[in-house]
Design a protein around this motif. Sequence first.
Motif, PDB file in Angstrom:
ATOM      1  N   LEU A 119       0.773  -0.658  -0.264  1.00 24.89           N
ATOM      2  CA  LEU A 119       0.171  -0.252  -0.141  1.00 24.89           C
ATOM      3  C   LEU A 119       1.028   1.496   0.368  1.00 24.89           C
ATOM      4  O   LEU A 119       1.853   1.470   0.852  1.00 24.89           O
ATOM      5  N   LYS A 120       0.659   2.082  -1.000  1.00 24.50           N
ATOM      6  CA  LYS A 120       1.464   3.119  -0.894  1.00 24.50           C
ATOM      7  C   LYS A 120       0.918   4.797  -1.460  1.00 24.50           C
ATOM      8  O   LYS A 120       0.082   4.208  -1.842  1.00 24.50           O
ATOM      9  N   ASP A 121       1.550   5.667  -1.268  1.00 25.75           N
ATOM     10  CA  ASP A 121       1.442   6.740  -1.762  1.00 25.75           C
ATOM     11  C   ASP A 121       2.577   7.677  -2.776  1.00 25.75           C
ATOM     12  O   ASP A 121       3.332   7.317  -2.626  1.00 25.75           O
ATOM     13  N   SER A 122       2.654   8.885  -2.608  1.00 28.11           N
ATOM     14  CA  SER A 122       3.568   9.524  -3.234  1.00 28.11           C
ATOM     15  C   SER A 122       5.463   9.485  -2.104  1.00 28.11           C
ATOM     16  O   SER A 122       6.219   9.899  -2.648  1.00 28.11           O
ATOM     17  N   GLY A 123       4.720   9.464  -0.966  1.00 30.45           N
ATOM     18  CA  GLY A 123       6.029   9.678  -0.024  1.00 30.45           C
ATOM     19  C   GLY A 123       6.326   8.402  -0.052  1.00 30.45           C
ATOM     20  O   GLY A 123       8.073   8.188   1.207  1.00 30.45           O
ATOM     21  N   ALA A 124       5.502   7.318   0.698  1.00 29.00           N
ATOM     22  CA  ALA A 124       6.005   5.962   0.984  1.00 29.00           C
ATOM     23  C   ALA A 124       5.058   4.611   0.497  1.00 29.00           C
ATOM     24  O   ALA A 124       4.241   4.747   0.190  1.00 29.00           O
ATOM     25  N   GLN A 125       5.895   4.018   1.582  1.00 28.80           N
ATOM     26  CA  GLN A 125       4.827   2.454   1.165  1.00 28.80           C
ATOM     27  C   GLN A 125       5.081   1.715   2.366  1.00 28.80           C
ATOM     28  O   GLN A 125       5.951   1.728   2.968  1.00 28.80           O
ATOM     29  N   MET A 126       4.207   0.711   3.195  1.00 28.04           N
ATOM     30  CA  MET A 126       3.553  -0.107   3.503  1.00 28.04           C
ATOM     31  C   MET A 126       3.530  -1.691   3.094  1.00 28.04           C
ATOM     32  O   MET A 126       2.498  -1.747   2.244  1.00 28.04           O
ATOM     33  N   SER A 127       3.828  -2.813   3.829  1.00 23.21           N
ATOM     34  CA  SER A 127       3.578  -3.788   3.139  1.00 23.21           C
ATOM     35  C   SER A 127       2.355  -4.439   3.843  1.00 23.21           C
ATOM     36  O   SER A 127       2.002  -3.419   5.537  1.00 23.21           O
ATOM     37  N   ALA A 128       1.116  -5.231   3.374  1.00 24.50           N
ATOM     38  CA  ALA A 128      -0.259  -5.537   3.945  1.00 24.50           C
ATOM     39  C   ALA A 128      -0.684  -6.644   3.259  1.00 24.50           C
ATOM     40  O   ALA A 128       0.026  -7.213   2.209  1.00 24.50           O
ATOM     41  N   VAL A 129      -1.463  -7.087   4.021  1.00 23.31           N
ATOM     42  CA  VAL A 129      -2.119  -8.454   4.371  1.00 23.31           C
ATOM     43  C   VAL A 129      -3.660  -8.973   4.517  1.00 23.31           C
ATOM     44  O   VAL A 129      -4.178  -8.382   5.382  1.00 23.31           O
ATOM     45  N   MET A 130      -3.900  -8.987   3.701  1.00 23.12           N
ATOM     46  CA  MET A 130      -5.716  -9.256   3.966  1.00 23.12           C
ATOM     47  C   MET A 130      -5.572 -11.070   4.359  1.00 23.12           C
ATOM     48  O   MET A 130      -5.610 -11.707   2.580  1.00 23.12           O
ATOM     49  N   PHE A 131      -5.921 -10.939   4.784  1.00 27.60           N
ATOM     50  CA  PHE A 131      -6.089 -13.289   5.237  1.00 27.60           C
ATOM     51  C   PHE A 131      -7.216 -13.472   4.691  1.00 27.60           C
ATOM     52  O   PHE A 131      -8.276 -12.491   4.539  1.00 27.60           O
ATOM     53  N   LYS A 132      -6.858 -14.566   4.118  1.00 28.54           N
ATOM     54  CA  LYS A 132      -8.673 -15.258   3.305  1.00 28.54           C
ATOM     55  C   LYS A 132      -9.811 -15.054   4.122  1.00 28.54           C
ATOM     56  O   LYS A 132     -10.439 -14.799   3.503  1.00 28.54           O
ATOM     57  N   GLY A 133      -9.698 -15.417   5.331  1.00 30.61           N
ATOM     58  CA  GLY A 133     -11.209 -15.009   5.966  1.00 30.61           C
ATOM     59  C   GLY A 133     -11.717 -13.445   5.709  1.00 30.61           C
ATOM     60  O   GLY A 133     -12.981 -13.455   5.844  1.00 30.61           O
ATOM     61  N   ALA A 134     -10.873 -12.685   5.185  1.00 22.29           N
ATOM     62  CA  ALA A 134     -11.267 -11.516   5.519  1.00 22.29           C
ATOM     63  C   ALA A 134     -11.414 -11.048   3.805  1.00 22.29           C
ATOM     64  O   ALA A 134     -12.483 -10.045   3.519  1.00 22.29           O
ATOM     65  N   THR A 135     -11.112 -11.971   2.766  1.00 24.39           N
ATOM     66  CA  THR A 135     -11.689 -11.183   1.146  1.00 24.39           C
ATOM     67  C   THR A 135     -12.824 -11.999   1.205  1.00 24.39           C
ATOM     68  O   THR A 135     -12.927 -11.471   0.318  1.00 24.39           O
ATOM     69  N   PHE A 136     -13.551 -12.851   1.929  1.00 24.17           N
ATOM     70  CA  PHE A 136     -14.783 -12.831   1.064  1.00 24.17           C
ATOM     71  C   PHE A 136     -15.580 -11.075   1.532  1.00 24.17           C
ATOM     72  O   PHE A 136     -16.662 -11.735   0.435  1.00 24.17           O
ATOM     73  N   LYS A 137     -15.223 -10.668   1.943  1.00 25.30           N
ATOM     74  CA  LYS A 137     -16.214  -9.483   2.179  1.00 25.30           C
ATOM     75  C   LYS A 137     -16.002  -8.318   0.870  1.00 25.30           C
ATOM     76  O   LYS A 137     -16.438  -7.338   1.104  1.00 25.30           O
ATOM     77  N   LEU A 138     -14.838  -8.967   0.269  1.00 31.54           N
ATOM     78  CA  LEU A 138     -14.832  -7.717  -0.833  1.00 31.54           C
ATOM     79  C   LEU A 138     -15.433  -7.770  -2.051  1.00 31.54           C
ATOM     80  O   LEU A 138     -15.701  -8.691  -2.556  1.00 31.54           O
ATOM     81  N   SER A 139     -15.629  -6.637  -2.441  1.00 30.97           N
ATOM     82  CA  SER A 139     -17.066  -7.025  -3.548  1.00 30.97           C
ATOM     83  C   SER A 139     -16.937  -6.058  -4.875  1.00 30.97           C
ATOM     84  O   SER A 139     -17.030  -5.831  -5.969  1.00 30.97           O
ATOM     85  N   PHE A 140     -15.133  -6.050  -5.392  1.00 31.12           N
ATOM     86  CA  PHE A 140     -13.998  -5.823  -5.931  1.00 31.12           C
ATOM     87  C   PHE A 140     -12.658  -7.389  -6.225  1.00 31.12           C
ATOM     88  O   PHE A 140     -12.551  -7.538  -5.287  1.00 31.12           O
ATOM     89  N   LYS A 141     -12.269  -7.007  -7.305  1.00 26.14           N
ATOM     90  CA  LYS A 141     -11.527  -7.895  -7.375  1.00 26.14           C
ATOM     91  C   LYS A 141      -9.684  -6.975  -7.633  1.00 26.14           C
ATOM     92  O   LYS A 141      -9.804  -6.122  -8.679  1.00 26.14           O
ATOM     93  N   PRO A 142      -8.694  -6.520  -6.506  1.00 25.74           N
ATOM     94  CA  PRO A 142      -8.054  -5.946  -5.898  1.00 25.74           C
ATOM     95  C   PRO A 142      -7.116  -6.265  -7.586  1.00 25.74           C
ATOM     96  O   PRO A 142      -6.781  -6.868  -7.703  1.00 25.74           O
TER      97      PRO A 142
END
Length: 402
Positions: A53-76
């Motif tokens: 996950l990033k913006d113009s000045g920095a970035q950071m690692s992120a993870v979305m575990f399987k249990g939370a992915t069922f709530k997604l309404s789009f394909k990232p």
Amino acid sequence: MIGQNPQEEQVFSVSQITSFVKDVLEATFKNLTIEGEISNYKPSAAGHHYFTLKDSGAQMSAVMFKGATFKLSFKPKDGDKVKCKGSLSVYAQRGSYQLIVTSMEPIGEGNILQLLEQRKQKLLAEGLFDSDKKKPLPKFPKTIGVVTSPTGAAIRDILQITRRRNPHVNVIIFPSIVQGEDAAPSIVKMIEIANFYKMCDVLIVGRGGGSLEDLLPFSEESVVRAIAASQIPTISAVGHEIDWALCDYSADMRAATPSAAAEIAVPIYSEIKQSLLDATTDLYNSLKNKIEAKRLLIKSFNPDMLEVKFRTIQQPLLNRYETAKENLIFNMNEKIKELRLKIQNCNTILQEASPSTIFKRGYSMVKLKNGEILRDSLQTQIGEEIEIIPANGKIIATVNQN
């Protein structure tokens, strides 16, 4: 604890410090909402989603575990701007922190993808991606050119696959920068050199996988135009199968990976050899069968039977000829008879209409003195001489009454 006694040196283990940082971060940064752009998105086979996950000045690692992915309404995907909710967590084994995402929603495409889409539409309108401009790849190339980093994994894979498939194919490496601001000019220069000196039969342009930003040079307008203008057939091989770049559209063919590009460009030597052997065998067998068939055909003829066989062929033709000749003569005679009868009838009609025949029936022709034929009694005057011409001789008479 840290800072209890400045005079006394306190030594901590890496695990202790990491545990302290983990406790502080995880206790302090809970239920965060962070906006940023997705980059280097990699879904795992287990169903977890790893990304940056990033913006113009920095970035950071992120993870979305399987249990939370069922709530997604789009394909990232890379380039999406998203709003993530979650908490910070420290991964002690690596000494890094990451955002544990519990929910995510899109807030629009990233600037990079918007730029690429605008550039794609512009080049598409110019016809750079037209399918009728694609050149076919040679079936039996002698030399393969590769525009890529000379130290990357891509060139190692290409060389390995080329040697395995066909050791008789040469590979020329056109060393290029494939990442950063200097990459696009470097790639364009190598493509132009390969074309100017006509150094290869096929040109592979690409690199190994990377983030969307890493692959940007292969979507630069100058690179896309250089590939489209190449007189050497080109294969675009950028990143992994899910990656894409604008040069994929202008190249004559797209390969999912550099390894796939080598497999497309280089035919397998053993298969070529076997195909030639099979073709040689088929040709030999075909000629052999034809010669044997001709031999059997010739063998069936001998001097004694040759005339008999000839007569057998000739006699039906002679019979047809004689029949046709007889029919022709008969038809001609019938036609002659018909014409002769018609001529006789015409002659009879002419004879019946002849003046001499009419005179013989008792008719005469009367002429005036000036030679004019008399057709009306009013043409004469009393006392005028007239000439009467019967079938034989002539009579001079005088008009007494008219």
